[in-house]
Write a protein that holds these residues in place. Structure first.
Motif, PDB file in Angstrom:
ATOM      1  N   ASN A 248       0.813  -1.219   0.000  1.00 52.08           N
ATOM      2  CA  ASN A 248       0.000   0.000   0.000  1.00 52.08           C
ATOM      3  C   ASN A 248       0.846   1.269   0.000  1.00 52.08           C
ATOM      4  O   ASN A 248       0.502   2.252  -0.670  1.00 52.08           O
ATOM      5  CB  ASN A 248      -0.939   0.008   1.209  1.00 52.08           C
ATOM      6  CG  ASN A 248      -2.009  -1.069   1.118  1.00 52.08           C
ATOM      7  OD1 ASN A 248      -2.335  -1.550   0.037  1.00 52.08           O
ATOM      8  ND2 ASN A 248      -2.548  -1.468   2.254  1.00 52.08           N
ATOM      9  N   ALA A 252       1.437   1.237  -4.051  1.00 51.33           N
ATOM     10  CA  ALA A 252       0.238   2.029  -4.350  1.00 51.33           C
ATOM     11  C   ALA A 252       0.423   3.494  -3.941  1.00 51.33           C
ATOM     12  O   ALA A 252      -0.422   4.331  -4.260  1.00 51.33           O
ATOM     13  CB  ALA A 252      -0.970   1.439  -3.625  1.00 51.33           C
ATOM     14  N   THR A 308      -3.455  -1.032  -8.047  1.00 54.43           N
ATOM     15  CA  THR A 308      -2.895  -0.027  -7.129  1.00 54.43           C
ATOM     16  C   THR A 308      -3.828   1.176  -7.003  1.00 54.43           C
ATOM     17  O   THR A 308      -3.472   2.175  -6.373  1.00 54.43           O
ATOM     18  CB  THR A 308      -1.509   0.448  -7.610  1.00 54.43           C
ATOM     19  OG1 THR A 308      -1.628   0.951  -8.945  1.00 54.43           O
ATOM     20  CG2 THR A 308      -0.491  -0.687  -7.569  1.00 54.43           C
ATOM     21  N   ASN A 309      -5.005   1.071  -7.607  1.00 52.27           N
ATOM     22  CA  ASN A 309      -5.989   2.144  -7.502  1.00 52.27           C
ATOM     23  C   ASN A 309      -6.447   2.277  -6.053  1.00 52.27           C
ATOM     24  O   ASN A 309      -6.914   1.315  -5.435  1.00 52.27           O
ATOM     25  CB  ASN A 309      -7.193   1.843  -8.411  1.00 52.27           C
ATOM     26  CG  ASN A 309      -8.224   2.954  -8.368  1.00 52.27           C
ATOM     27  OD1 ASN A 309      -9.046   3.017  -7.467  1.00 52.27           O
ATOM     28  ND2 ASN A 309      -8.181   3.832  -9.357  1.00 52.27           N
TER      29      ASN A 309
END
Length: 414
Positions: A248, A252, A308-309
């Motif tokens: 994350n 991301a 990765t949105n």
């Protein structure tokens, strides 16, 4: 003198208030340990893994000590309060990390997180035994599902507020995290205040001078069967914890605001499902619902790496929160169910000691697998282990059902 029902109502009320304060402390700290370590302190993947695993191995030593102490206590409330106070003092130490030389900051922070779990594990053990004695068997599923729902709402609200505030600061600024550590310490004092308001009935300890390591728990077969299932599930569950943080934040590129939204999404899923899990547990049993829960938990790591949105990742956390609610409620209820009342502390401590070993090994295995292969392979492996534990819990359910039927037949024949 209060009646038993009045005393139970008073304890349940104060348990919720104590839990809300505790949840606020954890929401202000644990949710942002990895972000603080990576964004501010420049921690490596290995150090991030230690943030998840080091507290567990420290906790294992604490459980051994806690088991001995708990077996000699006639009253657990005061001991639990002192343990919580010492735990919260570590937050003040985290405030001062930024005043150390740059090269030591990440390691000192990791050590503080780990060592904080020494008194933290003892307080958790004593609280579980303490609250297990106060809440009647008939109230457990209903009360804990409602308590967890209230606590999660509180956690969601504070996490959302923190996320909004973090947007006002540069992601590398230590100031907001330092403020959070100090505020969390203050709420820790409120947590202790409401814990001390519980009414505890003093119990006479048998053979008070005898040291009890809790090994008598292994003479109870249902507990042993539960251990096998619970530890297998927890390995798959916890090996993905550092992977989520690394993915994350590093892949991301989630900021403090999005980390907060991920947590809020997860908590919202829990809020919406706590009562449902409680009703289903009462209808179908904790063991059977754990099998269903494990399969849902298994989907989370694989779903997380599909994109990765950040909006998508928030929705994944919403989905996984539904099954996290079941995991938290059902595992604890099942542990109490397979524990004998007269020495419940032994069962809880032995479970937590072994869980601490898993808690140390699993995150390290996840990070090692990540370094050796790829994020996709490591996350998918965690998913497979989690889902496979569903079959293990199903075996546990049918075995317990068969044993219960056999015991009823023997009782009838007698």
């Amino acid at each position: 003198m209060q009646s038993r029902s009045d005393r139970n109502e008073w304890n349940e009320k104060n348990s919720k208030m104590n839990g809300i304060a505790s949840t606020i402390v954890l929401s202000m700290t644990n949710n942002y340990f990895a972000l603080f370590a990576i964004s501010v302190l420049g921690a490596t993947n290995y150090q991030v893994g230690l943030i998840s695993s080091l507290p567990q191995i420290v906790g294992m030593a604490a459980m051994v000590l806690g088991t001995i102490i708990m077996g000699r206590l006639e009253e657990k409330k005061k001991f639990t309060s002192y343990s919580i106070f010492i735990t919260r003092l570590f937050l003040i130490g985290m405030f001062f990390v930024m005043y150390l030389p740059l090269e030591y900051r990440a390691w000192v922070f990791v050590l503080l997180v780990g060592l904080m779990n020494l008194p933290g594990s003892i307080s958790n053990l004593s609280w579980q035994s303490f609250i297990g004695d106060l809440i009647p068997d008939s109230r457990r599923s209903g009360f804990f599902s409602e308590r967890n729902r209230v606590l999660t709402i509180a956690g969601m609200a504070i996490t959302l507020a923190i996320g909004i505030v973090l947007q006002l600061f540069d992601k590398n600024s230590p100031l907001p995290f330092q403020v959070l550590f100090v505020l969390a310490f203050g709420f820790g004092m409120i947590e202790i205040f409401y814990l001390n308001r519980h009414i505890e009935v003093k119990k006479t300890t048998v053979e008070k001078k005898k040291i009890n390591f809790g090994w008598d728990a292994y003479q109870h077969k249902p507990f042993i069967y539960f251990l096998v299932c619970g530890l297998f599930f927890n390995f798959g569950w916890q090996m993905a914890w550092p992977l989520f943080n690394i993915y994350n934040i590093n892949e991301a590129h989630a900021t403090g605001f999005w980390i907060s939204l991920f947590t809020v999404g997860n908590q919202l899923g829990q809020i919406l499902s706590f009562r449902w899990w409680g009703r289903m547990a009462e209808k179908y049993s904790n063991a059977k619902m754990l099998a269903f829960c494990a399969v849902g938990m298994g989907a989370a790591p694989t779903l997380n790496i599909l994109s990765t949105n950040l909006v998508y990742l928030t929705l994944v956390n919403l989905f996984s929160g539904i099954f996290v609610a079941g995991t938290v409620l059902l595992l604890f209820n099942q542990l109490l169910e397979v524990s004998k009342e007269e020495n419940r502390g032994s069962y809880i401590s032995q479970y937590n000691i072994l869980l601490a070993i898993i808690g140390f090994a699993a995150p390290q295995a996840g990070v090692y697998l990540l370094e050796l292969t790829s994020m996709d392979f490591a996350m998918n492996t965690a998913s497979v282990i989690r889902a496979a534990s569903g079959a293990v819990f199903l075996w546990f359910y049918y075995h317990m059902k068969k044993s219960s039927f056999h015991n009823k037949v023997l009782s009838y024949e007698k």
